[in-house]
Design an enzyme around this catalytic site. Structure first.
Site, PDB file in Angstrom:
ATOM      1  N   GLY A  79       1.176  -1.067   0.112  1.00 43.18           N
ATOM      2  CA  GLY A  79       0.189   0.068  -0.118  1.00 43.18           C
ATOM      3  C   GLY A  79       0.861   1.550   0.009  1.00 43.18           C
ATOM      4  N   CYS A  80       2.250   1.112   0.582  1.00 39.20           N
ATOM      5  CA  CYS A  80       2.678   2.646   0.782  1.00 39.20           C
ATOM      6  C   CYS A  80       3.614   2.994  -0.712  1.00 39.20           C
ATOM      7  CB  CYS A  80       3.503   2.581   1.405  1.00 39.20           C
ATOM      8  SG  CYS A  80       3.107   1.801   3.673  1.00 39.20           S
TER       9      CYS A  80
END
Length: 153
Positions: free
Chosen positions: A43-44
């Protein structure tokens, strides 16, 4: 807890590339300040790539984009180089900025409770006032939503 209309808490932190970055020194530019849990996680990575891909649009709208996590500058440099990131990545290893901004929170996963960084984004106007806040961010569509908010300022 930071609220809209509040003056953004200032900080000076080390950033990728070995320099330091001071939030208040960004004035009169608008700032997109996004907090993320960890370099090089799915996600990051998607979020950082999304902000990097749209950096020209943010710049055209008068904004700079700054990512904050507790990862070291060395990890930020590897993350930046691996994914060709163009946004500034600052290191809050002590966690004081995460605390000041209310993003160091209790989280739960698989029945376990732990402390971690909440994925959150703040838009700060050219006067240093927080104008938009997103908490518990879901990555898909987020960068576009933030860009529209910056353009509306």
């Amino acid at each position: 807890m930071i609220e809209t209309g509040q003056t953004a808490p200032d900080f000076t932190l080390p950033r990728d590339g070995g320099e330091t970055l001071t939030l208040s020194a960004q004035k009169p530019q608008k700032v997109v300040l996004y907090f993320y849990p960890k370099d090089d996680t799915p996600g990051c990575t998607k979020e950082a790539i999304g902000f990097s891909e749209q950096l020209d649009a943010f710049t055209a709208a008068g904004a700079t984009v700054i990512g904050v996590s507790k990862d070291s500058v060395k990890k930020h440099d590897k993350f930046r180089d691996k994914h060709s990131l163009t946004v500034a990545l600052v290191s809050d290893e002590e966690g004081t900025v995460c605390e000041d901004w209310g993003t160091w929170v209790e989280k739960k996963m698989y029945g376990k409770t732990y402390m971690g960084i909440e994925r959150a984004t703040f838009v700060i106007d050219g006067e240093g006032v927080v104008r938009n806040i997103w908490r518990k961010v879901k990555v898909p569509g987020h960068v576009e939503e933030v860009l529209e908010a910056v353009k509306a300022l």
